[in-house]
Design an enzyme around this catalytic site. Sequence first.
Site, short mmCIF file in Angstrom:
data_model
loop_
_atom_site.label_atom_id
_atom_site.label_comp_id
_atom_site.label_asym_id
_atom_site.label_seq_id
_atom_site.Cartn_x
_atom_site.Cartn_y
_atom_site.Cartn_z
N ASN A 161 43.58 58.22 -19.50
CA ASN A 161 43.25 56.84 -19.86
C ASN A 161 41.86 56.74 -20.47
OD1 ASN A 161 45.69 56.30 -18.66
ND2 ASN A 161 44.80 55.64 -16.72
N CYS A 162 41.72 55.86 -21.43
CA CYS A 162 40.40 55.63 -22.05
C CYS A 162 39.88 54.24 -21.72
CB CYS A 162 40.48 55.84 -23.57
SG CYS A 162 41.70 54.81 -24.40
N HIS B 7 40.96 61.82 -22.98
CA HIS B 7 41.15 61.08 -24.23
C HIS B 7 40.00 60.12 -24.52
CE1 HIS B 7 45.74 61.92 -23.76
NE2 HIS B 7 45.06 62.97 -24.18
N CYS C 128 17.23 59.71 -32.78
CA CYS C 128 17.13 60.40 -34.07
C CYS C 128 17.60 59.56 -35.25
CB CYS C 128 17.90 61.71 -34.02
SG CYS C 128 19.71 61.50 -33.99
#
EC number: 2.3.1.286
Length: 400
Positions: A168-169, A187, A228
Site C-alpha cells: 500500500n502507498c 510501492h 541542493c
Amino acid sequence: MAAGGLSRLERKAAERVRRLREEQQRERLRQVSRILRKAVAERSAEEGRLLAESEDLVTELQGRSRRREGLKRRSRQVCDDPEELRRKVRELASAVRNAKHLVVYTGAGISTAASIPDYRGPNGVWTLLQKGRSISAADLSEAEPTLTHMSITCLHEQKLVQHVVSQNCDGLHLRSGLPRTAMSELHGNMYIEVCTACTPNREYVRVFDVTERTALHRHQTGRTCHKCGAQLRDTIVHFGERGTLGQPLNWEAATQAASRADTILCLGSSLKVLKKYPHLWCMTKPPSRRPKLYIVNLQWTPKDDWAALKLHGKCDDVMRLLMDELGLEIPRYSRWQDPIFSLATPLRAGEEGSHSRKSLCRSREEPGPGDRGAPLSSAPVLGGWFGRGCTKRTKRKKVT
C-alpha cells in the site's frame, strides 16, 4: 504467373476457400455450443451425432467453460461462518505466540475499512474498470489507520511481529505509529517525496498527497530540494515500473526479514503481485524449511495451496478476534498524536501554491499534549503515540 508460385487468380481462389472453411468452422462451433447448453435429455439424435463427430470442438468448449467457472469462483467472496472463523483465529493466535520471526504482508484489503477501495474486490478498481464502469477518486486525506493497522503496530510493540511488508502507498502504516525501520513500503508512500541528487537521498515527509502532478514514468512533484535545489520526485512504484529507491521501499529489510521468517501472515492482499517476488517466499529453500503461511482474504489467492491456514474473513474482524485471543488491547488512533505531523517538513515560503490537495489537519475535538500551542516535539512517543498504547488485558476478579 510468378516463377515458382501461384497466379494472382489462384491466390484469390485459395484465400476464398480459406475464409469459407473458417466461417464453416465458426458456424460449427456455434452449433456445438448451443447443443452443449441443452440438457442431455433434450438433445435430438441429430444433435448427438454432431457432438460425436466434433470431439475436438466439444473438448475445446468444455475447457473454456471450466476456465470461465474457475475465474468466477476465484473472484467470488467467501466468508467463514462465525464459529469456524473463531476456531481458525485460535489456531492463528497459537501460531503468532509460537513464531520466532513473524513477518506480516499487507495489501489494499486492510485499508477498505478506511474507505480506500481495493483492487480486485467486488467494488475494486480493476474489477470496476473491467466492467466498463467509472471509478471515483477517494479523498485519502480523510482516511485514518484502521483497526488492523493499529493491531499490527501493537503486535510489533509487543515483539510478536518483527517486520511489515506492505504493497500500500496510502501511508497508513506510518500514521499508525509503526516505526519506519519495521516496515517496507514496496510501492512507495504518497506522503513522501525525495531528492535523488543528494547522497544519501534526502526525504521530505509532507502532510498532503505529493503525487498530484506525477504519473507512470513521470515522477517530479514540482518542488525542489531545500539543500541542493534539485527537483524532488515522488516514491510511488507504478504498475510496470521497478522500484529503485532505498526508502521508503526498504527492499533490503524486506528480503532480510523474509529470509529469517518462520511464519508469514498475509492480510488483505490478493498476492497476485507479491507472488512475483521469489525472495519474499524463500523459494530457494526446500519446502520443508520455508515459512508457515497464514492468509486472511475473502477471495482466492495464488498462494492458497501453500498456506497452513486460510481465513475467509474481513481483516478488521479477524484482527479484532486475534487481539482478543492474545489478550491485547487495540490502541485507539488519535489524529492529534499522528506521527506524520512530527515527521513532516513544512513547505518553504512560495511553495504554498505548489499543490492543491487537501492537507491533513489535527483533530480539533481532542486535547493535544500540553496546550494547543505546544511544539510537535512534545508529543509522546510510542507507546506512546496513542491514548492507551498497547497493553495486555488483565482478567477481572469475580466479585463474591
